[in-house]
Design a protein around this motif. Sequence first.
Motif, PDB file in Angstrom:
ATOM      1  N   THR A 121     -45.300 -11.891  -8.331  1.00 29.39           N
ATOM      2  CA  THR A 121     -44.481 -12.151  -9.515  1.00 29.39           C
ATOM      3  C   THR A 121     -43.013 -12.293  -9.130  1.00 29.39           C
ATOM      4  N   ALA A 122     -42.541 -11.411  -8.259  1.00 32.63           N
ATOM      5  CA  ALA A 122     -41.141 -11.480  -7.829  1.00 32.63           C
ATOM      6  C   ALA A 122     -40.867 -12.779  -7.070  1.00 32.63           C
ATOM      7  N   ILE A 123     -41.766 -13.150  -6.186  1.00 34.60           N
ATOM      8  CA  ILE A 123     -41.585 -14.379  -5.405  1.00 34.60           C
ATOM      9  C   ILE A 123     -41.615 -15.602  -6.316  1.00 34.60           C
ATOM     10  N   GLU A 124     -42.548 -15.629  -7.259  1.00 34.49           N
ATOM     11  CA  GLU A 124     -42.623 -16.775  -8.178  1.00 34.49           C
ATOM     12  C   GLU A 124     -41.376 -16.861  -9.052  1.00 34.49           C
ATOM     13  N   THR A 125     -40.888 -15.737  -9.529  1.00 35.58           N
ATOM     14  CA  THR A 125     -39.684 -15.731 -10.368  1.00 35.58           C
ATOM     15  C   THR A 125     -38.481 -16.208  -9.573  1.00 35.58           C
ATOM     16  N   LEU A 126     -38.339 -15.720  -8.361  1.00 38.66           N
ATOM     17  CA  LEU A 126     -37.223 -16.141  -7.517  1.00 38.66           C
ATOM     18  C   LEU A 126     -37.332 -17.620  -7.156  1.00 38.66           C
ATOM     19  N   THR A 127     -38.542 -18.074  -6.871  1.00 43.00           N
ATOM     20  CA  THR A 127     -38.746 -19.487  -6.544  1.00 43.00           C
ATOM     21  C   THR A 127     -38.360 -20.368  -7.725  1.00 43.00           C
ATOM     22  N   ASP A 128     -38.755 -19.964  -8.934  1.00 45.33           N
ATOM     23  CA  ASP A 128     -38.380 -20.730 -10.125  1.00 45.33           C
ATOM     24  C   ASP A 128     -36.866 -20.751 -10.326  1.00 45.33           C
ATOM     25  N   LEU A 129     -36.204 -19.663  -9.950  1.00 49.20           N
ATOM     26  CA  LEU A 129     -34.751 -19.592 -10.097  1.00 49.20           C
ATOM     27  C   LEU A 129     -34.048 -20.550  -9.135  1.00 49.20           C
ATOM     28  N   VAL A 130     -34.470 -20.553  -7.876  1.00 43.92           N
ATOM     29  CA  VAL A 130     -33.775 -21.367  -6.879  1.00 43.92           C
ATOM     30  C   VAL A 130     -34.256 -22.814  -6.858  1.00 43.92           C
ATOM     31  N   SER A 131     -35.419 -23.063  -7.444  1.00 46.84           N
ATOM     32  CA  SER A 131     -35.952 -24.426  -7.466  1.00 46.84           C
ATOM     33  C   SER A 131     -36.542 -24.716  -8.843  1.00 46.84           C
ATOM     34  N   PRO A 132     -35.672 -24.924  -9.843  1.00 43.48           N
ATOM     35  CA  PRO A 132     -36.169 -25.114 -11.208  1.00 43.48           C
ATOM     36  C   PRO A 132     -36.959 -26.414 -11.398  1.00 43.48           C
ATOM     37  N   THR A 133     -36.693 -27.414 -10.591  1.00 44.48           N
ATOM     38  CA  THR A 133     -37.478 -28.647 -10.659  1.00 44.48           C
ATOM     39  C   THR A 133     -38.560 -28.596  -9.598  1.00 44.48           C
ATOM     40  N   TYR A 134     -39.532 -29.487  -9.723  1.00 49.52           N
ATOM     41  CA  TYR A 134     -40.657 -29.487  -8.782  1.00 49.52           C
ATOM     42  C   TYR A 134     -40.170 -29.723  -7.362  1.00 49.52           C
ATOM     43  N   ASN A 135     -40.696 -28.917  -6.456  1.00 45.81           N
ATOM     44  CA  ASN A 135     -40.390 -29.040  -5.031  1.00 45.81           C
ATOM     45  C   ASN A 135     -41.654 -28.665  -4.273  1.00 45.81           C
ATOM     46  N   VAL A 136     -42.072 -29.515  -3.341  1.00 48.61           N
ATOM     47  CA  VAL A 136     -43.313 -29.279  -2.604  1.00 48.61           C
ATOM     48  C   VAL A 136     -43.272 -27.941  -1.868  1.00 48.61           C
ATOM     49  N   LYS A 137     -42.176 -27.663  -1.196  1.00 48.52           N
ATOM     50  CA  LYS A 137     -42.079 -26.409  -0.445  1.00 48.52           C
ATOM     51  C   LYS A 137     -42.069 -25.193  -1.372  1.00 48.52           C
ATOM     52  N   ALA A 138     -41.432 -25.311  -2.510  1.00 54.97           N
ATOM     53  CA  ALA A 138     -41.457 -24.211  -3.483  1.00 54.97           C
ATOM     54  C   ALA A 138     -42.889 -23.975  -3.958  1.00 54.97           C
ATOM     55  N   GLY A 139     -43.638 -25.050  -4.137  1.00 56.91           N
ATOM     56  CA  GLY A 139     -45.048 -24.929  -4.506  1.00 56.91           C
ATOM     57  C   GLY A 139     -45.848 -24.218  -3.438  1.00 56.91           C
ATOM     58  N   HIS A 140     -45.553 -24.525  -2.170  1.00 54.49           N
ATOM     59  CA  HIS A 140     -46.241 -23.837  -1.071  1.00 54.49           C
ATOM     60  C   HIS A 140     -45.935 -22.348  -1.080  1.00 54.49           C
TER      61      HIS A 140
END
Length: 118
Positions: free
Chosen positions: A67-86
């Motif tokens: 949950t923490a990683i997903e929340t942080l990922t959404d914060l730093v990459s609000p638009t779709y990003n392949v690496k953020a998805g990984h």
Amino acid sequence: MRRLIRSFGFAFKGLAYAAESQPNFRIHLVMSLVAIALGFALHISTAEWQWVMLCITLVLVTELLNTAIETLTDLVSPTYNVKAGHVKDVSAGAVVVAAVFAFITGMIIFIPKLILLF
């Protein structure tokens, strides 16, 4: 002492956030209660309790980290990003690994005891 008490408040706030916002965390909490109830009903040994509690802790901790990683990922990459998805996929994979370990451990502990009842 005041800082210590405040830090516990933040920790409980984080647990509440996970419980309120994450359906999978709620599922894991319910399954934890089922495992604990089964443990009491089937009179598992101390060693078995240690395994059950390890599994519960492992699954809940990995779900919280996910949950923490997903929340942080959404914060730093609000638009779709392949690496953020990984990043999100890998952290979800960690939860699956923990949950499978817990499931197998539960089956090893509980199935023989349930078979003896029938």
